[in-house]
Design an enzyme around this catalytic site. Structure first.
Site, PDB file in Angstrom:
ATOM      1  N   CYS A   1       1.022  -1.562   0.049  1.00  0.00           N
ATOM      2  CA  CYS A   1       0.494   0.145  -0.297  1.00  0.00           C
ATOM      3  C   CYS A   1       0.900   1.280  -0.271  1.00  0.00           C
ATOM      4  O   CYS A   1       0.503   2.026  -0.306  1.00  0.00           O
ATOM      5  CB  CYS A   1      -1.049   0.164   0.893  1.00  0.00           C
ATOM      6  SG  CYS A   1      -2.390  -0.779   0.711  1.00  0.00           S
TER       7      CYS A   1
ATOM      8  N   GLU B   1       2.553   2.624   2.132  1.00  0.00           N
ATOM      9  CA  GLU B   1       2.625   3.471   3.329  1.00  0.00           C
ATOM     10  C   GLU B   1       4.161   3.706   4.529  1.00  0.00           C
ATOM     11  O   GLU B   1       4.234   4.270   4.747  1.00  0.00           O
ATOM     12  CB  GLU B   1       1.900   3.655   3.928  1.00  0.00           C
ATOM     13  CG  GLU B   1       1.616   2.216   5.137  1.00  0.00           C
ATOM     14  CD  GLU B   1       0.953   0.975   4.701  1.00  0.00           C
ATOM     15  OE1 GLU B   1       0.270   0.053   5.306  1.00  0.00           O
ATOM     16  OE2 GLU B   1       0.926   1.425   3.312  1.00  0.00           O
TER      17      GLU B   1
END
Length: 361
Positions: free
Chosen positions: A163, A165
């Site tokens: 993702c 992050e």
């Protein structure tokens, strides 16, 4: 031009048997057999030739689809490509690549963006397909926080987790932990949660891994992503200025606490400590909106995949939840619908401009 490889699947646990350690029910050898057949069918026509960007991504996506086919394990993948590669940009254009619709969903696809580049071609794909994402690798390598001066201490970074992050070196694993500031009465209460979250995540980095290369990197970096969710709820209840204060004070608290527990554990301080993950199931279990996201609606339906033979399915059905066959794999998977209430007073995505949402970054 080498000979074909034959596999023996006889030692794989038959379908339907319970998995005593991991939990759930075995899917048997069928998904793995299908994976091998699909990869063989893809590579055979290009035997002896240079394989393409599409084939490389297809193989990893097919592996991801195989992993989730048993409805027990989950798969998270990210594929990185160059910004000028039209082939990569069109991987999720299923009009051009209809064969990829079966498995293309298993990865997030992102390009390595450059500051000042022409974003037109990539943004046109985003408009149509929602991807690619953008990874500014130089920023990931140069900064610990974008509001601070560059420190260049993460110069070995080559990508990120699925993702995106958390920036990662090659062979490095992400280590994420999630907190919910909106669930706390005051900052002192939240600070105690930050201590527990950091201690837990730091302990996870002490665990040995199967790959020696990964062990070496994890020991050197002790990378942690202490995240926050429920931001939309916090802003609605306490306001953006108080959120900024909590996050800034929380960041400094984590830095100081990491110094103390690293000395206590006789390990290095973590190269990075914070993150904001998009979240999903974890935040919903806690009754919080995921990450920075504003909900699409106060009330909505959350759908989960579940194996037909899951012992939970009958209980969910008896409780009155709506269940229907999965469109992709109706023979083995059901979709369960759960109603969700994001909470009173929380603004929804249609009430918040794109610029206001972007400003939270």
């Amino acid at each position: 031009g080498k000979a074909n490889v034959d596999f023996d699947y006889s030692l794989i646990r038959p379908a339907g048997q319970p998995l005593k350690t991991f939990g759930g029910i075995s899917s048997g050898p069928a998904p793995l057999i299908k994976l091998h057949e699909n990869i063989h069918g893809m590579l055979e026509p290009v035997r002896g030739k240079k394989i393409s960007v599409t084939i490389i991504t297809d193989i990893m996506n097919m592996i991801g689809a195989c992993t989730v086919s048993g409805n027990i394990r989950r798969s998270a993948e990210i594929a990185f490509g160059e910004a000028e590669c039209e082939e990569f940009l069109d991987l999720k254009n299923y009009e051009k690549n209809p064969q990829r619709q079966e498995y293309g969903w298993t990865s997030n696809n992102s390009i390595f963006a450059e500051l000042g580049m022409d974003y037109t071609a990539a943004c046109e794909r985003v408009r149509k397909n929602g991807e690619p994402g953008f990874a500014w690798l130089s920023n990931m390598q140069n900064y610990s926080r974008m509001k601070d001066k560059p420190d260049y201490k993460d110069h070995r970074v080559r990508g990120g987790n699925p993702c995106l992050e958390q920036s990662l070196e090659s062979m490095e694993l992400c280590c994420l932990v999630e907190t919910f500031p909106t669930k706390h009465d005051d900052f002192q209460d939240f600070k105690q949660t930050l201590h527990s979250a950091l201690l837990f995540a730091k302990a996870v980095t002490l665990l040995p891994l199967h790959w020696p290369e990964s062990n070496q990197i994890m020991k050197r970096n002790r990378r942690i992503g202490c995240s926050v969710s429920g931001i939309a709820q916090f802003i609605s209840r306490r306001g953006l200025p108080e959120l900024k204060t909590w996050l800034e004070d929380g960041y400094q608290e984590l830095q100081e606490y990491d110094q103390r527990i690293s000395e206590w554990l006789c390990v290095r301080q973590s190269i990075k400590l914070t993150s904001v993950k998009p979240s999903g199931t974890i935040s919903l279990v806690a009754g919080a909106t995921p990450g920075l996201h504003y909900p699409e609606s106060r009330f909505y339906i959350r759908r989960l995949r579940m194996a037909h033979d899951s012992p939970l399915l009958e209980r969910i059905k008896a409780a009155g939840y709506h269940i229907e066959p999965c469109a992709v794999s109706p023979e083995s998977t059901s979709i369960v619908e759960f109603p969700v209430d994001a909470g009173e007073g929380v603004r929804t995505a249609k009430d918040v401009s794109m610029w206001e949402q972007l400003s939270l970054a």
